[in-house]
Scaffold this motif. Structure first.
Motif: not given
Length: 187
Positions: A30, A77, A80-81, A84-85, A118-119, A122-123
């Motif tokens: 990350q 997370c 944000n995920g 970002d997804s 990024i997704p 974060t996931f």
């Protein structure tokens, strides 16, 4: 239901201590995506949210795997995920140039691949945090008077685990509170 543990910090369970290297690896990945978010993506606000996310994860690790901060890290997370997804799906659907392009240069390609990674990263942090939460919950259940089997099934406390016959109800007080009685006072 997922809730942030409150109260004094509890010592980490053995399962949480075994997951510590995986959490450190996720935080390192990350951190790399956070740096790539500032350059070449030039996404200032997204980078700032990732600083908050990675910072809470680092604080959780440095505070001897404090479950409160691990839960905060997991929730950040997940949120944000999610956003970002949505951004990654928008990039894939509405981009005419393709995900990777020879014509647009290396900065575009790195930014595009980072946007798609990024997704997942974060996931992955949210999943690791949730696994630590469930392990702590299962480990602490016997100490708190819960049946671990009922908790795994989504139930609450087992009545067999706690002996309620030892509890006594408080004696009624003669000076019980009665609303709207007594003398009034002026200010």
């Amino acid at each position: 239901m997922f809730s942030v543990p409150q109260g004094p910090p509890l010592p980490p369970s053995p399962g949480v201590l075994q997951m510590r290297p995986y959490l450190l690896l996720i935080l390192a990945i990350q951190s790399v995506t956070m740096i790539l978010r500032f350059f070449p993506m030039r996404d200032f606000w997204g980078g700032m949210t990732m600083i908050l996310m990675v910072g809470s994860g680092i604080h959780a690790v440095r505070d001897s795997m404090n479950m409160h901060w691990i839960s905060v890290f997991g929730m950040i997370c997940f949120i944000n995920g999610f956003f970002d997804s949505l951004r990654a799906v928008d990039h894939v659907v509405n981009n005419q140039s393709g995900i990777v392009s020879d014509k647009l240069g290396w900065q575009y390609n790195v930014a595009s691949v980072t946007l798609l990674c990024i997704p997942f990263v974060t996931f992955l942090g949210a999943t690791c945090s949730y696994a630590m939460y469930k392990d702590t919950q299962a480990h602490m259940a016997p100490y708190l008077g819960f049946d671990a089997g009922a908790m795994e099934a989504g139930g609450a406390a087992s009545s067999a685990a706690v002996d309620y016959s030892t509890f006594e109800s408080p004696a009624p007080s003669e000076a019980a509170f009665k609303p709207f009685t007594g003398t009034g006072h002026r200010l």
